[in-house]
Write a protein that holds these residues in place. Structure first.
Motif, PDB file in Angstrom:
ATOM      1  N   ILE A  95       0.762  -1.182   0.055  1.00 28.46           N
ATOM      2  CA  ILE A  95      -0.026  -0.162   0.165  1.00 28.46           C
ATOM      3  C   ILE A  95       0.842   1.316  -0.125  1.00 28.46           C
ATOM      4  O   ILE A  95       0.700   2.191  -0.543  1.00 28.46           O
ATOM      5  N   GLY A  96       1.727   1.179   0.768  1.00 34.40           N
ATOM      6  CA  GLY A  96       2.698   2.466   1.084  1.00 34.40           C
ATOM      7  C   GLY A  96       3.479   2.803  -0.268  1.00 34.40           C
ATOM      8  O   GLY A  96       3.684   3.657  -0.734  1.00 34.40           O
ATOM      9  N   THR A  97       4.008   1.697  -0.979  1.00 39.33           N
ATOM     10  CA  THR A  97       4.654   1.927  -2.347  1.00 39.33           C
ATOM     11  C   THR A  97       3.781   2.540  -3.406  1.00 39.33           C
ATOM     12  O   THR A  97       3.909   3.514  -4.102  1.00 39.33           O
ATOM     13  N   ALA A  98       2.499   1.962  -3.388  1.00 38.05           N
ATOM     14  CA  ALA A  98       1.544   2.476  -4.335  1.00 38.05           C
ATOM     15  C   ALA A  98       1.109   3.660  -4.232  1.00 38.05           C
ATOM     16  O   ALA A  98       1.268   4.693  -4.920  1.00 38.05           O
ATOM     17  N   LEU A  99       0.873   4.034  -2.810  1.00 37.08           N
ATOM     18  CA  LEU A  99       0.558   5.194  -2.486  1.00 37.08           C
ATOM     19  C   LEU A  99       1.669   6.421  -2.682  1.00 37.08           C
ATOM     20  O   LEU A  99       1.253   7.739  -3.092  1.00 37.08           O
ATOM     21  N   GLY A 100       2.893   5.950  -2.451  1.00 39.68           N
ATOM     22  CA  GLY A 100       3.969   6.822  -2.752  1.00 39.68           C
ATOM     23  C   GLY A 100       4.121   7.210  -4.133  1.00 39.68           C
ATOM     24  O   GLY A 100       4.503   8.329  -4.337  1.00 39.68           O
ATOM     25  N   ILE A 101       3.987   6.247  -5.126  1.00 36.27           N
ATOM     26  CA  ILE A 101       4.190   6.462  -6.576  1.00 36.27           C
ATOM     27  C   ILE A 101       3.298   7.352  -7.035  1.00 36.27           C
ATOM     28  O   ILE A 101       3.318   8.327  -7.581  1.00 36.27           O
ATOM     29  N   ALA A 102       1.971   7.112  -6.352  1.00 36.53           N
ATOM     30  CA  ALA A 102       0.664   7.808  -6.713  1.00 36.53           C
ATOM     31  C   ALA A 102       0.861   9.414  -6.529  1.00 36.53           C
ATOM     32  O   ALA A 102       0.600  10.392  -7.215  1.00 36.53           O
ATOM     33  N   VAL A 103       1.511   9.666  -5.066  1.00 38.12           N
ATOM     34  CA  VAL A 103       1.601  10.961  -4.675  1.00 38.12           C
ATOM     35  C   VAL A 103       2.609  11.455  -5.401  1.00 38.12           C
ATOM     36  O   VAL A 103       2.711  12.802  -5.820  1.00 38.12           O
ATOM     37  N   SER A 104       3.712  11.119  -5.721  1.00 36.20           N
ATOM     38  CA  SER A 104       4.688  11.465  -6.433  1.00 36.20           C
ATOM     39  C   SER A 104       4.697  11.984  -7.874  1.00 36.20           C
ATOM     40  O   SER A 104       4.934  12.653  -8.432  1.00 36.20           O
ATOM     41  N   GLN A 105       3.601  11.182  -8.229  1.00 30.87           N
ATOM     42  CA  GLN A 105       3.085  11.650  -9.828  1.00 30.87           C
ATOM     43  C   GLN A 105       2.144  12.281 -10.198  1.00 30.87           C
ATOM     44  O   GLN A 105       1.804  12.762 -11.121  1.00 30.87           O
ATOM     45  N   TRP A 106       1.022  12.388  -9.058  1.00 24.92           N
ATOM     46  CA  TRP A 106      -0.060  13.158  -9.541  1.00 24.92           C
ATOM     47  C   TRP A 106      -0.193  14.345  -8.755  1.00 24.92           C
ATOM     48  O   TRP A 106      -0.319  14.328  -7.199  1.00 24.92           O
ATOM     49  N   LYS A 107       0.304  15.495  -8.956  1.00 18.96           N
ATOM     50  CA  LYS A 107       0.280  16.769  -8.336  1.00 18.96           C
ATOM     51  C   LYS A 107      -1.082  16.973  -7.430  1.00 18.96           C
ATOM     52  O   LYS A 107      -0.905  17.356  -6.157  1.00 18.96           O
ATOM     53  N   PRO A 108      -2.491  16.943  -7.904  1.00 22.42           N
ATOM     54  CA  PRO A 108      -3.637  17.086  -6.938  1.00 22.42           C
ATOM     55  C   PRO A 108      -3.602  16.108  -5.764  1.00 22.42           C
ATOM     56  O   PRO A 108      -3.796  16.669  -4.722  1.00 22.42           O
ATOM     57  N   LEU A 109      -2.954  15.012  -6.026  1.00 22.77           N
ATOM     58  CA  LEU A 109      -2.958  14.027  -4.713  1.00 22.77           C
ATOM     59  C   LEU A 109      -1.986  14.480  -3.818  1.00 22.77           C
ATOM     60  O   LEU A 109      -2.204  14.483  -2.655  1.00 22.77           O
ATOM     61  N   ARG A 110      -0.835  14.991  -4.359  1.00 28.78           N
ATOM     62  CA  ARG A 110       0.278  15.458  -3.538  1.00 28.78           C
ATOM     63  C   ARG A 110      -0.183  16.605  -2.778  1.00 28.78           C
ATOM     64  O   ARG A 110       0.050  16.628  -1.405  1.00 28.78           O
TER      65      ARG A 110
END
Lengths: 294, 280
Positions: free
Chosen positions: A108-123
Motif C-alpha cells: 500500500i505504501g509503495t503504491a501510495l508513494g508512487i501515486a502521490v509523487s506522480q499526481w500533483k492534485p494528490l500530492r
C-alpha cells in the motif's frame, strides 16, 4: 596510441583479481572481527554488571526485579518448550503478524508513494498529511482501532498499517523527488520513456531512500505491533506482547525480562537485515569510504 | 584504425527492425550528405518578467548528415541549451528544430552511467531500451566495450572506473543506441589533457567508421579545431551564431599539427573578443 600512456594498457585485460585490490595496510580478517565484536561484548557485560549490582542491592523483591541468572535460566527454560505458555507459538504469531502487516504496508505504501509523487492534485491533497501521520505515536490509534474492530487482530493490523504506510510512502516520495536530473536526462535519451522510465531509472535511483523508508516503516510496524499485543490481548492467540502483559500481571519478573530480551533480539535481527540491505546498496554505488560518518 | 570497413558496422549493428530504413548505412549516408539537423529561427527564453533570460535568439544552423560540427563559445552563450533543444530535452520558445526523425544519442559532460548497474549492464540497458533481442545483447555488449577499449571490464561498477574509463563507457552506451546523430556536451571537459587527446582519436575514428553526425559543444578552441568539419562560434547575451568556420584539415588530425594550431589561433582571437565583451 597515446591512451596507453595515461591509463593502464587494455589490450591484455587482466584476468581474475586486480592486483593491489587489498593493500598490505588493510587489517587482517581476524582483527576486523575483533574490532567489530569487542565493543558489543563490552556493552553487554556492562549492562549485566549494572543489572546484577542493582539486583544485589535488594532494590526490589525478586518477583518484581529478577536477577540476570534467574532471567537467563527462565529464558532457557521457556525456549526449550517448558513453562506456563507456549513460547515458540508466541514468537511465531508475533513475527507473522509483523511480517504480514509490514508486507501489506509495503504494497500500500509503495503504491501510495508512487501515486502521490506522480499526481500533483494528490500530492497537494495528502502529501503533507502523510508526513503528519508519521509524527502520530502509533498507540494513539488504538482506542480508535478497538472501537472500530473490537479486541481483535484486525485492530493490531490496523495500527501496524497506520504506522508503517506513511514511512514507506514518504521514503519512496522523497526518493523519487531526489532522483538526480542527470540520470533522468540520460535515461530519456536512452529511450526510457513511460513505464520503462520507472522500471529502469526512477525506481533504481530512488532505491536507497526507499529502503530507508522501509526500515523506518518496519520500526514503526514493530512498535505498533507490540503495543497492540499488550493492549489487545487475545487469550487463544499466544503472542509476545500478550505474554509480556501476563508476566507483569502475575508478578513473574524473570518471565518478563526474558521476553523483553527476546523482543530486543528480534528487533536487532530485523534492523540488521535492513542495514545490511542499505549497506549493500551503498557499497555497490560507491557511497562508502570517504563519507561523513566514522 | 579508422579504416574499419563499414560492413562490420552494418553486420553488427543490431538495430530494431522498425526503422531499418535509415539503419546502419552510416558511411553511405555520409556520402549522401542530406541534412541531419535543421535549426530555423530558434529562440529560447527562460523565466519571465524581470527574471527573463534570453538564452538563444534567432539561431539558424543546419548540420549535414555525417558532419562533425563543434559549437564553440564562452560559458553562458547558450550552446548547451541549443544541444538540449536538438535532443528534444527542451522545447524552443519560437522557431523549429527538425531532426528528420533520426535517432539521437546524447553524451553528457558527466558520464551519467547509472551507478546501480555495472558497466556491462549500463551498455546492455541501452541495447534493451533499443529493443535489441536478448540473445544478441550479450555479445554486442562485449563488442562495444572492446571497441572503446574496456573489454573484460564489464563487471566493474562506474565508481570503480577512472574518469577517462567512465567517459569511454558512456561512449560505448552511446554507440549501443545505434543513433544517427550524436550530441556531445563537453564530454571531455573534466578529463586530463592526455586522456582527452586519446578520446579525440577515438571519437574521430568512430565518427568516420560509423558515419555519425556529431554536434559537439566545447569551450576549448583547439578541441574544436581538432575535431570539427565546421566550428560554429556562438556569442552570448543573447546567445546566437556569431560566425561559422570551416575546418578543412586532413584527417586523422593531430593536435600538434601547425595548421591546426594556426586555425585554432585564428578562432581564439575571435573568441577572446567575445569573452571580453561578455565579462565586461
Amino acid at each position: 596510441m597515446s591512451a596507453d600512456v595515461t591509463e593502464r594498457p587494455t589490450t591484455t585485460p587482466p584476468v581474475g583479481k586486480e592486483p593491489g585490490a587489498r593493500s598490505a595496510a588493510t587489517p587482517s580478517r581476524g582483527k576486523e572481527v575483533f574490532d567489530a565484536v569487542w565493543p558489543k561484548v563490552a556493552a553487554v557485560v556492562i549492562v549485566l554488571i549494572i543489572w546484577q549490582v542493582l539486583y544485589s542491592s535488594g532494590w526490589k523483591p525478586d518477583y518484581r526485579f529478577a536477577s540476570p541468572a534467574d532471567t537467563f535460566e527462565r529464558l532457557w527454560f521457556v525456549a526449550t518448550g517448558n513453562g506456563p505458555f507456549n513460547f515458540w507459538m508466541g514468537v511465531q504469531n508475533t513475527v507473522m503478524r509483523g511480517v504480514q502487516g509490514f508486507l501489506l504496508s509495503l504494497v500500500i505504501g509503495t503504491a501510495l508513494g508512487i501515486a502521490v509523487s506522480q499526481w500533483k492534485p494528490l500530492r497537494n491533497a495528502i502529501g503533507a498529511m502523510i508526513t503528519g501521520l508519521q509524527t502520530m505515536p502509533s498507540i494513539v490509534w488504538f482506542p480508535f482501532a478497538i472501537l472500530i474492530f473490537g479486541l481483535d487482530s484486525a485492530a493490531i493490523y490496523f495500527v501496524i498499517l497506520m504506522g508503517a504506510i506513511p514511512s514507506i510512502a514518504n521514503g519512496i516520495i522523497s526518493g523519487i523527488d531526489d532522483v538526480p536530473p542527470a540520470y533522468l536526462r540520460a535515461g530519456h535519451m536512452l529511450g526510457a520513456r513511460g513505464w520503462r522510465r520507472y522500471r529502469y531509472v526512477v525506481i533504481p535511483a530512488a532505491l536507497p531512500s526507499y529502503v530507508a523508508g522501509l526500515s523506518q516503516g518496519w520500526a514503526f510496524a514493530w512498535r505498533g505491533l507490540l503495543a497492540g499485543e499488550i493492549i489487545v490481548s487475545i487469550p487463544e492467540v499466544p503472542a509476545l506482547g500478550t505474554q509480556l502483559n501476563q508476566a507483569a500481571t502475575n508478578g513473574q519478573s524473570s518471565n518478563l525480562l526474558a521476553l523483553m530480551i527476546v523482543i530486543l533480539v528480534l528487533g536487532m535481527l530485523a534492523s540488521f537485515v535492513f542495514s545490511s540491505l542499505a549497506n549493500t546498496i551503498r557499497a555497490r554505488r560507491g557511497l562508502t569510504g570517504f563519507t561523513a560518518s566514522r | 584504425m579508422s579504416t574499419v570497413s563499414s560492413s562490420q558496422a552494418s553486420s553488427t549493428g543490431s538495430r530494431a527492425g522498425s526503422s531499418a530504413g535509415t539503419a546502419s548505412a552510416g558511411a553511405q549516408q555520409r556520402a549522401d550528405r542530406g541534412v541531419a539537423v535543421d535549426i530555423r529561427g530558434v529562440s529560447k527564453v527562460f523565466g519571465s518578467g524581470a527574471e527573463e533570460v534570453v538564452a538563444l535568439k534567432d539561431v539558424d544552423l543546419s548540420v549535414a548528415a555525417g558532419e562533425f560540427v563543434c559549437l564553440l563559445g564562452a560559458s553562458g552563450c547558450g550552446k548547451s541549451t541549443l544541444l538540449n533543444l536538438v535532443a528534444g530535452l527542451d522545447k524552443p520558445t519560437s522557431g523549429t528544430v527538425d531532426t528528420h526523425g533520426k535517432r539521437i544519442a546524447f553524451m553528457f559532460q558527466e558520464a551519467t552511467l547509472f551507478p546501480w548497474l555495472t558497466l556491462a549492464q549500463n551498455v546492455d540497458l541501452a541495447l534493451r531500451l533499443n529493443n535489441v533481442p536478448k540473445a544478441e545483447r550479450k555479445p554486442r555488449v562485449e563488442e562495444l566495450l572492446t571497441k572503446v577499449r574496456l573489454g573484460g571490464r564489464g563487471h566493474r561498477r562506474p565508481h570503480e572506473l577512472s574518469g577517462g574509463m567512465r567517459q569511454r563507457g558512456a561512449l560505448a552506451r552511446v554507440l549501443a543506441q545505434d543513433a544517427d546523430i550524436v550530441l556531445m556536451d563537453e564530454p571531455f571537459a573534466a578529463l586530463d589533457a592526455m586522456t582527452r587527446d586519446a578520446m579525440h582519436d577515438e571519437i574521430e575514428s568512430l565518427w568516420s567508421e560509423l558515419g555519425l553526425t556529431v554536434m559537439f559543444v566545447t569551450h576549448n578552441v583547439r578541441e574544436a579545431a581538432r575535431l570539427s568539419d565546421r566550428t560554429v562560434l556562438m556569442e552570448s547575451g543573447p546567445g546566437r551564431v556569431k560566425q561559422v568556420y570551416p575546418v578543412n584539415l586532413p584527417r586523422p588530425r593531430h593536435l600538434d599539427d601547425p595548421h591546426l594550431t594556426e586555425q585554432a589561433a585564428h578562432m581564439t582571437d575571435e573568441l577572446k573578443t567575445e569573452v571580453a565583451r561578455h565579462v565586461r
